[in-house]
Design a protein around this motif. Structure first.
Motif, PDB file in Angstrom:
ATOM      1  N   MET A  49       0.833  -1.207   0.000  1.00  0.00           N
ATOM      2  CA  MET A  49       0.000   0.000   0.000  1.00  0.00           C
ATOM      3  C   MET A  49       0.869   1.258   0.000  1.00  0.00           C
ATOM      4  O   MET A  49       0.560   2.248  -0.674  1.00  0.00           O
ATOM      5  CB  MET A  49      -0.938  -0.006   1.203  1.00  0.00           C
ATOM      6  N   LYS A  50       1.965   1.209   0.742  1.00  0.00           N
ATOM      7  CA  LYS A  50       2.897   2.345   0.733  1.00  0.00           C
ATOM      8  C   LYS A  50       3.490   2.525  -0.668  1.00  0.00           C
ATOM      9  O   LYS A  50       3.643   3.656  -1.150  1.00  0.00           O
ATOM     10  CB  LYS A  50       4.021   2.113   1.753  1.00  0.00           C
ATOM     11  N   ALA A  51       3.813   1.412  -1.306  1.00  0.00           N
ATOM     12  CA  ALA A  51       4.357   1.475  -2.665  1.00  0.00           C
ATOM     13  C   ALA A  51       3.338   2.101  -3.614  1.00  0.00           C
ATOM     14  O   ALA A  51       3.700   2.881  -4.503  1.00  0.00           O
ATOM     15  CB  ALA A  51       4.731   0.074  -3.144  1.00  0.00           C
ATOM     16  N   ALA A  52       2.072   1.762  -3.432  1.00  0.00           N
ATOM     17  CA  ALA A  52       1.018   2.325  -4.273  1.00  0.00           C
ATOM     18  C   ALA A  52       0.888   3.834  -4.069  1.00  0.00           C
ATOM     19  O   ALA A  52       0.752   4.594  -5.029  1.00  0.00           O
ATOM     20  CB  ALA A  52      -0.308   1.636  -3.986  1.00  0.00           C
ATOM     21  N   VAL A  53       0.948   4.265  -2.824  1.00  0.00           N
ATOM     22  CA  VAL A  53       0.864   5.709  -2.531  1.00  0.00           C
ATOM     23  C   VAL A  53       2.041   6.442  -3.166  1.00  0.00           C
ATOM     24  O   VAL A  53       1.881   7.507  -3.796  1.00  0.00           O
ATOM     25  CB  VAL A  53       0.832   5.961  -1.008  1.00  0.00           C
ATOM     26  N   MET A  54       3.229   5.873  -3.023  1.00  0.00           N
ATOM     27  CA  MET A  54       4.412   6.496  -3.620  1.00  0.00           C
ATOM     28  C   MET A  54       4.288   6.531  -5.149  1.00  0.00           C
ATOM     29  O   MET A  54       4.717   7.497  -5.799  1.00  0.00           O
ATOM     30  CB  MET A  54       5.673   5.739  -3.213  1.00  0.00           C
ATOM     31  N   GLY A  55       3.691   5.499  -5.718  1.00  0.00           N
ATOM     32  CA  GLY A  55       3.467   5.462  -7.162  1.00  0.00           C
ATOM     33  C   GLY A  55       2.536   6.570  -7.615  1.00  0.00           C
ATOM     34  O   GLY A  55       2.752   7.201  -8.654  1.00  0.00           O
ATOM     35  N   VAL A  56       1.489   6.821  -6.836  1.00  0.00           N
ATOM     36  CA  VAL A  56       0.560   7.910  -7.156  1.00  0.00           C
ATOM     37  C   VAL A  56       1.286   9.256  -7.118  1.00  0.00           C
ATOM     38  O   VAL A  56       1.150  10.084  -8.030  1.00  0.00           O
ATOM     39  CB  VAL A  56      -0.633   7.926  -6.174  1.00  0.00           C
ATOM     40  N   VAL A  57       2.068   9.467  -6.075  1.00  0.00           N
ATOM     41  CA  VAL A  57       2.799  10.731  -5.929  1.00  0.00           C
ATOM     42  C   VAL A  57       3.780  10.917  -7.087  1.00  0.00           C
ATOM     43  O   VAL A  57       3.864  11.996  -7.684  1.00  0.00           O
ATOM     44  CB  VAL A  57       3.540  10.781  -4.581  1.00  0.00           C
ATOM     45  N   GLU A  58       4.516   9.869  -7.430  1.00  0.00           N
ATOM     46  CA  GLU A  58       5.468   9.943  -8.535  1.00  0.00           C
ATOM     47  C   GLU A  58       4.748  10.262  -9.848  1.00  0.00           C
ATOM     48  O   GLU A  58       5.151  11.172 -10.592  1.00  0.00           O
ATOM     49  CB  GLU A  58       6.221   8.623  -8.672  1.00  0.00           C
ATOM     50  N   GLY A  59       3.678   9.532 -10.130  1.00  0.00           N
ATOM     51  CA  GLY A  59       2.968   9.725 -11.389  1.00  0.00           C
ATOM     52  C   GLY A  59       2.346  11.101 -11.528  1.00  0.00           C
ATOM     53  O   GLY A  59       2.356  11.691 -12.616  1.00  0.00           O
ATOM     54  N   LEU A  60       1.839  11.633 -10.440  1.00  0.00           N
ATOM     55  CA  LEU A  60       1.171  12.934 -10.490  1.00  0.00           C
ATOM     56  C   LEU A  60       2.138  14.105 -10.526  1.00  0.00           C
ATOM     57  O   LEU A  60       1.796  15.179 -11.016  1.00  0.00           O
ATOM     58  CB  LEU A  60       0.227  13.092  -9.287  1.00  0.00           C
ATOM     59  N   THR A  61       3.347  13.919 -10.001  1.00  0.00           N
ATOM     60  CA  THR A  61       4.273  15.061  -9.895  1.00  0.00           C
ATOM     61  C   THR A  61       5.431  15.022 -10.878  1.00  0.00           C
ATOM     62  O   THR A  61       6.100  16.042 -11.062  1.00  0.00           O
ATOM     63  CB  THR A  61       4.857  15.153  -8.467  1.00  0.00           C
ATOM     64  N   GLU A  62       5.670  13.886 -11.540  1.00  0.00           N
ATOM     65  CA  GLU A  62       6.841  13.767 -12.412  1.00  0.00           C
ATOM     66  C   GLU A  62       6.821  14.778 -13.554  1.00  0.00           C
ATOM     67  O   GLU A  62       7.855  15.321 -13.938  1.00  0.00           O
ATOM     68  CB  GLU A  62       6.950  12.345 -12.974  1.00  0.00           C
ATOM     69  N   PHE A  63       5.649  15.028 -14.118  1.00  0.00           N
ATOM     70  CA  PHE A  63       5.587  15.887 -15.302  1.00  0.00           C
ATOM     71  C   PHE A  63       5.026  17.277 -15.025  1.00  0.00           C
ATOM     72  O   PHE A  63       4.876  18.084 -15.934  1.00  0.00           O
ATOM     73  CB  PHE A  63       4.774  15.186 -16.395  1.00  0.00           C
ATOM     74  N   LEU A  64       4.725  17.555 -13.765  1.00  0.00           N
ATOM     75  CA  LEU A  64       4.311  18.898 -13.379  1.00  0.00           C
ATOM     76  C   LEU A  64       5.538  19.675 -12.897  1.00  0.00           C
ATOM     77  O   LEU A  64       6.479  19.076 -12.373  1.00  0.00           O
ATOM     78  CB  LEU A  64       3.263  18.840 -12.263  1.00  0.00           C
ATOM     79  N   PRO A  65       5.540  21.003 -13.025  1.00  0.00           N
ATOM     80  CA  PRO A  65       6.719  21.790 -12.607  1.00  0.00           C
ATOM     81  C   PRO A  65       6.776  22.011 -11.106  1.00  0.00           C
ATOM     82  O   PRO A  65       6.853  23.137 -10.625  1.00  0.00           O
ATOM     83  CB  PRO A  65       6.510  23.108 -13.373  1.00  0.00           C
ATOM     84  N   VAL A  66       6.737  20.903 -10.344  1.00  0.00           N
ATOM     85  CA  VAL A  66       6.665  21.020  -8.884  1.00  0.00           C
ATOM     86  C   VAL A  66       7.680  20.155  -8.143  1.00  0.00           C
ATOM     87  O   VAL A  66       7.663  20.113  -6.913  1.00  0.00           O
ATOM     88  CB  VAL A  66       5.245  20.685  -8.377  1.00  0.00           C
ATOM     89  N   SER A  67       8.535  19.435  -8.833  1.00  0.00           N
ATOM     90  CA  SER A  67       9.564  18.572  -8.244  1.00  0.00           C
ATOM     91  C   SER A  67       8.998  17.309  -7.626  1.00  0.00           C
ATOM     92  O   SER A  67       8.509  17.302  -6.494  1.00  0.00           O
ATOM     93  CB  SER A  67      10.400  19.303  -7.187  1.00  0.00           C
ATOM     94  N   SER A  68       9.080  16.214  -8.359  1.00  0.00           N
ATOM     95  CA  SER A  68       8.640  14.920  -7.837  1.00  0.00           C
ATOM     96  C   SER A  68       9.530  14.478  -6.679  1.00  0.00           C
ATOM     97  O   SER A  68       9.060  13.866  -5.718  1.00  0.00           O
ATOM     98  CB  SER A  68       8.648  13.860  -8.943  1.00  0.00           C
ATOM     99  N   THR A  69      10.827  14.811  -6.755  1.00  0.00           N
ATOM    100  CA  THR A  69      11.758  14.405  -5.695  1.00  0.00           C
ATOM    101  C   THR A  69      11.334  14.961  -4.342  1.00  0.00           C
ATOM    102  O   THR A  69      11.303  14.245  -3.335  1.00  0.00           O
ATOM    103  CB  THR A  69      13.189  14.871  -6.012  1.00  0.00           C
ATOM    104  N   GLY A  70      11.010  16.246  -4.300  1.00  0.00           N
ATOM    105  CA  GLY A  70      10.590  16.870  -3.044  1.00  0.00           C
ATOM    106  C   GLY A  70       9.349  16.209  -2.475  1.00  0.00           C
ATOM    107  O   GLY A  70       9.258  15.946  -1.272  1.00  0.00           O
ATOM    108  N   HIS A  71       8.390  15.910  -3.336  1.00  0.00           N
ATOM    109  CA  HIS A  71       7.148  15.293  -2.870  1.00  0.00           C
ATOM    110  C   HIS A  71       7.370  13.855  -2.405  1.00  0.00           C
ATOM    111  O   HIS A  71       6.749  13.401  -1.444  1.00  0.00           O
ATOM    112  CB  HIS A  71       6.095  15.342  -3.973  1.00  0.00           C
ATOM    113  N   LEU A  72       8.261  13.134  -3.092  1.00  0.00           N
ATOM    114  CA  LEU A  72       8.548  11.758  -2.686  1.00  0.00           C
ATOM    115  C   LEU A  72       9.276  11.717  -1.343  1.00  0.00           C
ATOM    116  O   LEU A  72       9.039  10.817  -0.526  1.00  0.00           O
ATOM    117  CB  LEU A  72       9.389  11.058  -3.757  1.00  0.00           C
ATOM    118  N   ILE A  73      10.149  12.697  -1.097  1.00  0.00           N
ATOM    119  CA  ILE A  73      10.856  12.746   0.190  1.00  0.00           C
ATOM    120  C   ILE A  73       9.869  12.957   1.329  1.00  0.00           C
ATOM    121  O   ILE A  73       9.914  12.259   2.357  1.00  0.00           O
ATOM    122  CB  ILE A  73      11.919  13.860   0.186  1.00  0.00           C
ATOM    123  N   VAL A  74       8.954  13.920   1.165  1.00  0.00           N
ATOM    124  CA  VAL A  74       7.951  14.181   2.204  1.00  0.00           C
ATOM    125  C   VAL A  74       7.062  12.968   2.419  1.00  0.00           C
ATOM    126  O   VAL A  74       6.844  12.515   3.551  1.00  0.00           O
ATOM    127  CB  VAL A  74       7.085  15.404   1.832  1.00  0.00           C
TER     128      VAL A  74
END
Length: 274
Positions: free
Chosen positions: A7-32
């Motif tokens: 389930m944690k992997a799924a949540v991280m997958g959602v965060v990665e998919g939603l932020t990778e192509f937006l100008p908001v830094s996927s790395t920062g969101h994945l760290i949080v």
């Protein structure tokens, strides 16, 4: 495999998919997100990079017709050759600089000051570019780009290696500043992501292969599939969004997130050093 971990992997997958192509830094969101979920050990850091591949498959599927036409036309069509060469040229700066600077970036730039500063400075740049962008850009389509245009965007993409900057943000906003239309800059950012993120994921998996085992396959599979679905939906939404909106909203979001970085670092809630 532990269902909670999946389930944690799924949540991280959602965060990665939603932020990778937006100008908001996927790395920062994945760290949080990883810190809040308790999913932030060394294996999780490899996971974060590996699931970018799922997001990239979303780009490949979404633009499959263009990619297929390019591959088929490579032997004889000048336009296909030019487009493929531009993507390669745009990718090279990140490939070279990434290999040379990987250890330095990891050792010195993953700290709350750099991350928060990158979020906020990036936001100010977005606001500035949106203000000075020409009503009629010089380049309307990715097929109109020259090799020099691609190289310039490629060097701008390297700024995305700074944690908190955003690879997509650097390429999209940088592309607009260099004369690309909003859609052309966004689409070229997508195309550049294919070799860049696949290369980064493969390199990370190779470097950290000792941390992984066959038992991790379900974990990575869930992350990849979920990031693929989330990224595909995000790509569709973003292309519709930019048809009638600017990136100003993302700039204000970045400022707010930069303040979140400082607050979480100051309180000790999130470790921004890795």
């Amino acid at each position: 495999m532990d269902i909670v971990l999946l389930m944690k992997a799924a949540v991280m997958g959602v965060v990665e998919g939603l932020t990778e192509f937006l100008p908001v830094s996927s790395t920062g969101h994945l760290i949080v997100t990883g810190t809040l979920l308790g999913f932030d050990d060394d294996r999780a850091k490899v996971f974060d990079i590996a699931i970018q591949t799922g997001a990239i498959f979303a780009v490949i599927i979404y633009y499959w017709q263009k990619i297929r036409q390019t591959l088929v036309g490579l032997p004889s069509q000048r336009q296909a050759q030019r487009f493929a060469l531009n993507v390669l040229i745009g990718f090279l700066p990140a490939a070279v600089i990434g290999l040379l600077a990987y250890k330095t970036i990891k050792a010195h730039l993953f700290n709350p000051g750099v991350v928060a500063g990158a979020f906020i400075v990036g936001a100010l740049i977005i606001l500035w570019v949106e203000k000075v962008a020409k009503p009629v850009p010089r380049i309307q389509s990715v097929d109109d780009m020259s090799a020099l245009d691609a190289l310039k965007v490629g060097f701008v993409q390297c700024l995305g290696m700074i944690p908190g900057t955003s690879r997509s943000g650097a390429t999209i906003i940088g592309g607009m500043l260099l004369g690309l239309s909003r859609r052309a800059a966004t689409e070229f950012s997508f195309y550049l992501a294919i070799p860049t993120l696949i290369g980064a994921g493969a390199y990370s998996l190779y470097k950290e292969r000792a941390l992984l085992s066959v038992a991790d396959i379900p974990l990575f599979a869930v992350g990849l599939v979920v990031s693929f679905i989330a990224a595909w939906l995000c790509i569709r939404w973003l292309l519709r969004y930019i048809a009638t909106h600017t990136f100003v909203g993302f700039a204000w979001y970045r400022i707010a997130f930069g303040l979140v970085v400082l607050a979480t670092a100051w309180s000790g809630l999130v470790n921004w050093s890795a």
